[in-house]
Scaffold this active site. Structure first.
Site, PDB file in Angstrom:
ATOM      1  CG  LEU A  19      -1.809  -1.216   1.413  1.00 25.62           C
ATOM      2  CD1 LEU A  19      -2.674  -1.043   2.646  1.00 25.62           C
ATOM      3  CD2 LEU A  19      -2.635  -1.514   0.182  1.00 25.62           C
ATOM      4  CG  ASP A  20      -0.717   4.601  -2.243  1.00 25.25           C
ATOM      5  OD1 ASP A  20      -1.635   4.503  -1.399  1.00 25.25           O
ATOM      6  OD2 ASP A  20      -0.927   4.893  -3.436  1.00 25.25           O
ATOM      7  N   GLY A  21       0.554   5.702   0.767  1.00 23.80           N
ATOM      8  CA  GLY A  21       0.057   6.556   1.840  1.00 23.80           C
ATOM      9  C   GLY A  21      -1.441   6.791   1.805  1.00 23.80           C
TER      10      GLY A  21
END
Length: 139
Positions: free
Chosen positions: A17-19
């Site tokens: 996942l990213d931010g």
């Protein structure tokens, strides 16, 4: 499912996942690569030919469409197939769907060339390897 297609499953993990809490765009390259490895694993006659080490398929172009977000815990399916075979290149089409609702998460087309490993140059796709690939094409 057509025998010329390979389906690979994976679960989205937190490290994908990213931010924003969804799969980072670069991770899709890894998911698609996993699908391509599974595709060749499912075809021992093709894998054996490539494992000799004198030639290799090398990706020279990747086009990805991102269609829906995937998040931690999603189970994804990657469908991979050869969609075109030219004299000097081949293309693989891949789609990633979310299990459960079947939503299309991403689709991609990858163009490959056949590399002569010793000479480090692209060569025509001919003879035995061409015959093996031609039997797998789904346009």
């Amino acid at each position: 499912m057509d025998r010329r297609t390979t389906r690979t499953s994976l679960r989205v993990r937190g490290y994908h996942l990213d931010g924003y809490g969804h799969v980072n765009n670069a991770r899709y390259l890894e998911f698609l690569e996993e699908g391509r490895w599974a595709y060749f694993d499912d075809r021992p006659e093709l894998s054996r030919r490539l494992q000799r080490g004198d030639v290799a398929f090398v990706a020279v172009n990747i086009n990805i469409d991102y269609c829906a977000a995937a998040v931690a815990g999603d189970d994804l399916e990657i469908d991979s197939r050869i969609c075109a075979l030219g004299r000097r290149s081949a293309r693989m089409a891949q789609q990633i769907h979310r299990q459960g609702d079947g939503a299309l998460v991403s689709r991609a087309t990858i163009t490959f060339v056949l590399l002569d490993v010793a000479a480090n140059r692209a060569i025509p796709i001919e003879d035995e390897l061409r015959d093996l690939l031609a039997a797998l094409v789904i346009e």
